[in-house]
Enzyme design. Structure first.
Site, PDB file in Angstrom:
ATOM      1  N   SER A   1     -18.704 -33.612  17.007  1.00  0.00           N
ATOM      2  CA  SER A   1     -17.613 -34.588  16.748  1.00  0.00           C
ATOM      3  C   SER A   1     -18.742 -36.058  16.696  1.00  0.00           C
ATOM      4  O   SER A   1     -18.422 -36.794  15.922  1.00  0.00           O
ATOM      5  CB  SER A   1     -16.952 -34.593  17.973  1.00  0.00           C
ATOM      6  OG  SER A   1     -16.080 -33.636  17.884  1.00  0.00           O
TER       7      SER A   1
ATOM      8  N   HIS B   1      -8.262 -29.652  17.583  1.00  0.00           N
ATOM      9  CA  HIS B   1      -9.649 -28.739  18.098  1.00  0.00           C
ATOM     10  C   HIS B   1      -9.395 -27.534  18.334  1.00  0.00           C
ATOM     11  O   HIS B   1      -8.113 -27.012  18.606  1.00  0.00           O
ATOM     12  CB  HIS B   1      -9.824 -29.550  19.622  1.00  0.00           C
ATOM     13  CG  HIS B   1     -11.302 -29.334  20.055  1.00  0.00           C
ATOM     14  ND1 HIS B   1     -11.857 -28.091  20.441  1.00  0.00           N
ATOM     15  CD2 HIS B   1     -12.400 -30.202  19.929  1.00  0.00           C
ATOM     16  CE1 HIS B   1     -13.033 -28.176  20.832  1.00  0.00           C
ATOM     17  NE2 HIS B   1     -13.536 -29.701  20.626  1.00  0.00           N
TER      18      HIS B   1
END
Length: 615
Positions: free
Chosen positions: A308, A430
């Site tokens: 990320s 996620h």
């Protein structure tokens, strides 16, 4: 299959022991070394199933494991208790399994600094367990098998009576592989060069050949890179060959404001795609039909182990991720040129901010905010947790983007007569792609793979959240001159992609490539870019769209608006993706070398030492 393999190995071991006519004490010591050795081999087998078995053709693969197993056996001579192999075996199991879990998502072993970020995993427990596989049971099973084989042995007496012979046996077990490895390293010119020789053709073989410890050692060597005149020259030679910015063939009416939606694990194949007669992303599909939209569906993801935060590095600085670890943890407070700083230079008094559902300690984002030039960082405490989604019951995308809209509607964060660049980082996508049933707006049959179904349901949910967010922004007059960028921080499937893609129904839905979308709503340029680009190319493209022509740092990528942009990208595994027809070998090598140059620029803090001019 595993039981057959173990029986075969045990038979080979017994034959070997009988031929050598070793004592029972030697047998027990050799059995302990062998049990550790085969744990390391099992790790390699699992790793290579997803990459290449080339590592098994190198003698170092076996020498390093035998040496490490022998070294771990030395304390056994003096502890002489069954609890020692249990503890060592368990710790080795944990180390190997967690690295395999990490590899299944990040395609590398765990970097040294990431062990100190283990606290971040508390927020991603479900994702961690999602990375486990049944083959991981082989490691504790080997420990149980070893304990079964020595259950009748009095290790304390055996090792005490034959201590001298056992020590001599271990010395031989250590010296033979150590001297052999030493000869190999001398031949290559040292360990560093031996390891790096693999990275040319065997990018993923470093860890299985030299073990996790060898990879960590190589990483520590990398940390010692100093900013020398030679390093400076290497960086500047590469920069001098970077294509110059070409005048665009059209006029751009740059937007004064920009809002970036960085969607977690969002891939481009879900756009303009239906499954079982249902549109996955109806809101984004509708936006794609508008006149003032730029859309590039084939953005090759280029993140590495720090997924990320690597995505933010690529987008905001035009730099590729470092070789090992998280740049935010290894190199805090380094100097960067960024889209945020460029925006504030163009618009005196302009402001930048980042809004995220995560805590500021995750990936050290509080430091990143300072390094990139965010004026404000609004993290988890700034939002009301009124809708829980995802593996850790974090704030759902619908509520998060609604609250982002409310904050951006204020004069404090987004003044009507000012200039603002804001980034909203979502979370619901996620892994393992779970949202509450009441949040699901679309459903699929059990004919499709479960992971694919879950992903599409979450993508549809995120699409709904983005649609509502953009509708709200458009209802506010001050957003008329605002460009909205939608992209993903990285792909979402990791090593599970192959199984999903090979499913009879999955192959017609999911993409075989790791592409995230680059979509710009209210763009000054209407364009559908159907060629491959890299994540690193988004940074210079945003500079063009924002009318920031004179910013000295254009990144190591190239704007897709440039007439001479080549339609390919280099992945973190050094694979070439895209169309290279008409591209010279020199240009391809230049693109590959960008990874090393980016690593040098970041690790040596190049921008704090040198003045960058337009190149």
């Amino acid at each position: 299959m595993l039981a057959i393999l173990i029986d075969f190995l045990l038979e080979c071991y017994n034959c070997f022991i009988m031929r050598l006519k070793l004592t029972q004490t030697h047998k027990n010591l050799g059995l302990f070394i062998g049990f550790l050795f085969f744990k390391f081999i099992l790790f390699d087998l699992d790793w290579c199933l997803h990459t290449t078995f080339s590592s098994f053709s190198f003698p170092q693969t076996y020498l390093t494991k035998f040496l490490l197993a022998s070294l771990l056996a030395v304390p056994f001579l003096y502890i002489r208790s069954r609890w020692y192999p249990v503890v060592v075996g368990t710790l080795v199991d944990i180390l190997l399994i967690v690295n395999l879990m990490y590899f299944r998502t990040y395609y590398t072993s765990i970097p040294f600094d990431s062990y100190f970020l283990a606290g971040n995993l508390a927020d991603f427990t479900a994702s961690v367990f999602d990375s486990l596989q049944w083959t991981d049971l082989g490691f504790p099973m080997l420990t149980v098998l070893y304990l079964f084989l020595i259950r009748k042995q009095n290790l304390s007496v055996l090792f005490k009576e034959k201590a001298r012979q056992c020590l001599q046996f271990l010395i031989w077990c250590i010296c033979i592989p150590a001297l052999s490895l030493g000869g190999i390293f001398i031949y290559h010119g040292g360990y560093k060069k031996a390891y790096e020789s693999l990275l040319v053709h065997y990018q993923t073989c470093g860890t299985p050949i030299y073990t996790i410890m060898g990879s960590l050692y190589y990483e520590c060597i990398q940390d010692k890179i100093e900013y020398t005149p030679q390093v400076k020259q290497e960086i500047e030679d590469w920069l001098s060959k970077q294509p110059k910015r070409q005048p665009l063939p059209f006029q751009i009416e740059a937007r004064d404001n920009c809002i970036i939606i960085l969607a977690e694990s969002f891939e481009s194949w879900v756009l303009e795609k239906s499954a079982e007669g249902q549109e996955i992303t109806p809101n984004l599909n509708r936006l794609l039909k508008e006149e003032s939209v730029l859309y590039a569906p084939y953005v090759q993801t280029q993140v590495k182990g720090s997924r990320s935060i690597d995505g933010q590095l690529l987008l905001h600085t035009g730099l590729l991720p470092i070789n090992y670890g998280a740049f935010s943890a290894r190199f805090p407070h380094h100097t960067y040129y960024s889209i945020d700083k460029a925006f504030k230079e163009k618009h005196a008094g302009g402001g930048t901010c980042c809004l995220t559902v995560d805590k500021k300690v995750v990936w050290n984002v509080a430091i990143v905010a300072q390094d990139f030039g965010y004026d404000k960082l609004l993290d988890k405490p700034y939002f009301v947790l009124d809708e829980k989604t995802g593996p850790c019951h974090r704030l759902g995308d619908v509520s998060f983007l609604r609250q982002c809209g409310e904050k951006l509607a204020t004069e404090e964060l987004f003044p009507a007569n000012g200039h603002t660049l804001a980034q909203c980082v979502t979370y619901s996508g996620h892994s393992p792609f779970t949202i509450p049933d009441e949040s699901k707006r679309i459903h699929f049959s059990d004919k499709l793979p479960a992971r694919l179904r879950d992903y599409m349901v979450v993508a549809n949910y995120t699409d709904h959240a983005i649609g509502k967010f953009i509708s709200f922004l458009r209802s506010q007059k001050k957003f008329e001159n605002t460009m909205i960028v939608i992209t993903g921080d990285h792909e979402g499937f990791g090593l599970t992609r192959k199984a999903v893609y090979e499913h009879p129904l999955g192959k017609d839905i999911i993409s075989s490539g790791c592409f995230t979308p680059f979509m710009v709503i209210n763009s000054p340029v209407h364009l559908r870019y159907e060629k491959v680009m890299g994540q690193v190319d988004m940074y210079p493209t945003l500079l063009d769209l924002l009318g920031i022509d004179d910013y000295p740092w254009r990144g190591v990528g190239q704007s897709i608006l440039s007439p001479d942009k080549k339609a390919f990208a280099i992945t973190a595994q050094m694979e070439i993706v895209g169309d290279t027809v008409g591209v010279s070998p020199v240009e391809i090598q230049h693109a590959k070398d960008a990874w090393k140059i980016s690593d040098l620029i970041i690790s040596c803090d190049y921008f704090s030492k040198e003045q960058i001019t337009n190149f």
